[in-house]
Design a protein around this motif. Sequence first.
Motif, PDB file in Angstrom:
ATOM      1  N   SER A   1      34.832 -30.707  -0.294  1.00 11.23           N
ATOM      2  CA  SER A   1      34.171 -30.529  -1.593  1.00 11.23           C
ATOM      3  C   SER A   1      33.085 -29.464  -1.539  1.00 11.23           C
ATOM      4  CB  SER A   1      33.577 -31.863  -2.059  1.00 11.23           C
ATOM      5  OG  SER A   1      32.587 -32.325  -1.150  1.00 11.23           O
ATOM      6  N   THR A   2      32.387 -29.363  -0.413  1.00 17.35           N
ATOM      7  CA  THR A   2      31.326 -28.348  -0.300  1.00 17.35           C
ATOM      8  C   THR A   2      31.911 -26.945  -0.340  1.00 17.35           C
ATOM      9  OG1 THR A   2      29.935 -29.863   0.987  1.00 17.35           O
ATOM     10  CG2 THR A   2      29.447 -27.515   1.133  1.00 17.35           C
ATOM     11  N   VAL A   3      32.944 -26.708   0.467  1.00 18.99           N
ATOM     12  CA  VAL A   3      33.575 -25.384   0.457  1.00 18.99           C
ATOM     13  C   VAL A   3      34.225 -25.118  -0.902  1.00 18.99           C
ATOM     14  CG1 VAL A   3      35.320 -23.930   1.550  1.00 18.99           C
ATOM     15  CG2 VAL A   3      33.944 -25.485   2.939  1.00 18.99           C
TER      16      VAL A   3
ATOM     17  N   GLY B   1      33.720 -21.904  -4.371  1.00 17.79           N
ATOM     18  CA  GLY B   1      34.630 -21.239  -5.294  1.00 17.79           C
ATOM     19  C   GLY B   1      34.372 -21.595  -6.743  1.00 17.79           C
ATOM     20  N   VAL B   2      34.011 -22.862  -7.005  1.00 20.29           N
ATOM     21  CA  VAL B   2      33.712 -23.269  -8.377  1.00 20.29           C
ATOM     22  C   VAL B   2      32.479 -22.537  -8.899  1.00 20.29           C
ATOM     23  CG1 VAL B   2      32.988 -25.219  -9.812  1.00 20.29           C
ATOM     24  CG2 VAL B   2      34.812 -25.518  -8.133  1.00 20.29           C
TER      25      VAL B   2
ATOM     26  N   THR C   1      23.090 -37.162   0.261  1.00 21.56           N
ATOM     27  CA  THR C   1      23.327 -36.047   1.176  1.00 21.56           C
ATOM     28  C   THR C   1      24.572 -35.266   0.771  1.00 21.56           C
ATOM     29  OG1 THR C   1      22.322 -37.332   2.969  1.00 21.56           O
ATOM     30  CG2 THR C   1      23.627 -35.418   3.590  1.00 21.56           C
ATOM     31  N   GLY C   2      25.639 -35.984   0.412  1.00 21.88           N
ATOM     32  CA  GLY C   2      26.855 -35.298  -0.018  1.00 21.88           C
ATOM     33  C   GLY C   2      26.645 -34.468  -1.266  1.00 21.88           C
ATOM     34  N   ALA C   3      25.886 -35.008  -2.228  1.00 25.20           N
ATOM     35  CA  ALA C   3      25.589 -34.236  -3.445  1.00 25.20           C
ATOM     36  C   ALA C   3      24.760 -33.004  -3.124  1.00 25.20           C
ATOM     37  CB  ALA C   3      24.856 -35.125  -4.450  1.00 25.20           C
ATOM     38  N   SER C   4      23.858 -33.121  -2.162  1.00 22.71           N
ATOM     39  CA  SER C   4      23.046 -31.958  -1.774  1.00 22.71           C
ATOM     40  C   SER C   4      23.918 -30.849  -1.208  1.00 22.71           C
ATOM     41  CB  SER C   4      21.994 -32.388  -0.739  1.00 22.71           C
ATOM     42  OG  SER C   4      21.147 -33.395  -1.253  1.00 22.71           O
TER      43      SER C   4
ATOM     44  N   LYS D   1      27.083 -30.305  -1.938  1.00 21.16           N
ATOM     45  CA  LYS D   1      27.864 -29.720  -3.026  1.00 21.16           C
ATOM     46  C   LYS D   1      27.017 -28.756  -3.850  1.00 21.16           C
ATOM     47  CE  LYS D   1      30.894 -31.649  -5.489  1.00 21.16           C
ATOM     48  NZ  LYS D   1      31.676 -32.478  -6.430  1.00 21.16           N
ATOM     49  N   ILE D   2      25.784 -29.137  -4.141  1.00 23.81           N
ATOM     50  CA  ILE D   2      24.897 -28.255  -4.905  1.00 23.81           C
ATOM     51  C   ILE D   2      24.632 -26.973  -4.120  1.00 23.81           C
ATOM     52  CG2 ILE D   2      22.573 -28.037  -5.849  1.00 23.81           C
ATOM     53  CD1 ILE D   2      22.673 -31.043  -6.444  1.00 23.81           C
ATOM     54  N   THR D   3      24.457 -27.113  -2.802  1.00 24.68           N
ATOM     55  CA  THR D   3      24.244 -25.924  -1.971  1.00 24.68           C
ATOM     56  C   THR D   3      25.464 -25.011  -2.005  1.00 24.68           C
ATOM     57  OG1 THR D   3      22.780 -27.191  -0.508  1.00 24.68           O
ATOM     58  CG2 THR D   3      23.685 -25.130   0.352  1.00 24.68           C
TER      59      THR D   3
END
Length: 263
Positions: free
Chosen positions: A67-69, A73-74, A196-199, A201-203
């Motif tokens: 999701s982060t990578v 692209g999003v 942490t996961g949301a952080s 994704k935002i990054t």
Amino acid sequence: MAGAATAGAASIALIALALPAAWTLPESHGPPALRTPPQRRSVTGDLVSGLRAIVRRRPLLRGTATSTVSYVGVGMFVVYCPLVAERVFGDARHGALLLAVVAGAALVANACLARRPGGAGAPDRMLWLSTVMLATAFCTAAAAVHPAIEAAGYAAPLLITAAVVAGAADGPQLTALIAIRHREAPEHLRSQIFTTGASFKITGFAIGSALAGPLATWSLSGALAAAAGVEIAAALAYAACRAERPRHSGQAVGEPGYRGWIA
């Protein structure tokens, strides 16, 4: 600018109006003996605890990495929407309409999944499939702004199709990611893992937004193709993180309250 300032002022006013009501809320109910004193925790400690849990559990690591990578692209695609709208429709303001199409398609896709909780397979499989769909959508958008496609008159239909596919992928991707975290996260670390996961994704979104500008000055079609390449990299990250057998938050299939993978 005036619209943004008005919205900000209205938000501040609504928050100020809500303060008196919040101030009068009771602190807690129940006998004093059952109350537990609040524990002081640092933000850094919560992030470290969440990161440690994500690294130790492969399904969490795979979902977070993918999701982060993917959100790199999003973030690129969101920046490109006004540019492609100006290129295809002649008005950059139509970029907001493209994003509205993405949001609407995401809502419809999640509604369809909610009606058939087990119809699309496990959330891990849906996470990978939605990432591949995002790559397909961005490739379609790149083709839409190619001079040959524009000359043939197919740019607008292709661009709208790309927005629909992107929304149909983005909504289920988020739903699958939440379901994986809900399934895999230990109860006492759930909030840290989600935060942490949301952080991350935002990054990833911020990095994609920062990269979008320089790439757009080079070639809009090439920049969209680069966003598709990022989604392919996210799908490869999913394949690189092999996961053990998924858990179900301590609840077996068929037990009361179990409703499939959509949390």
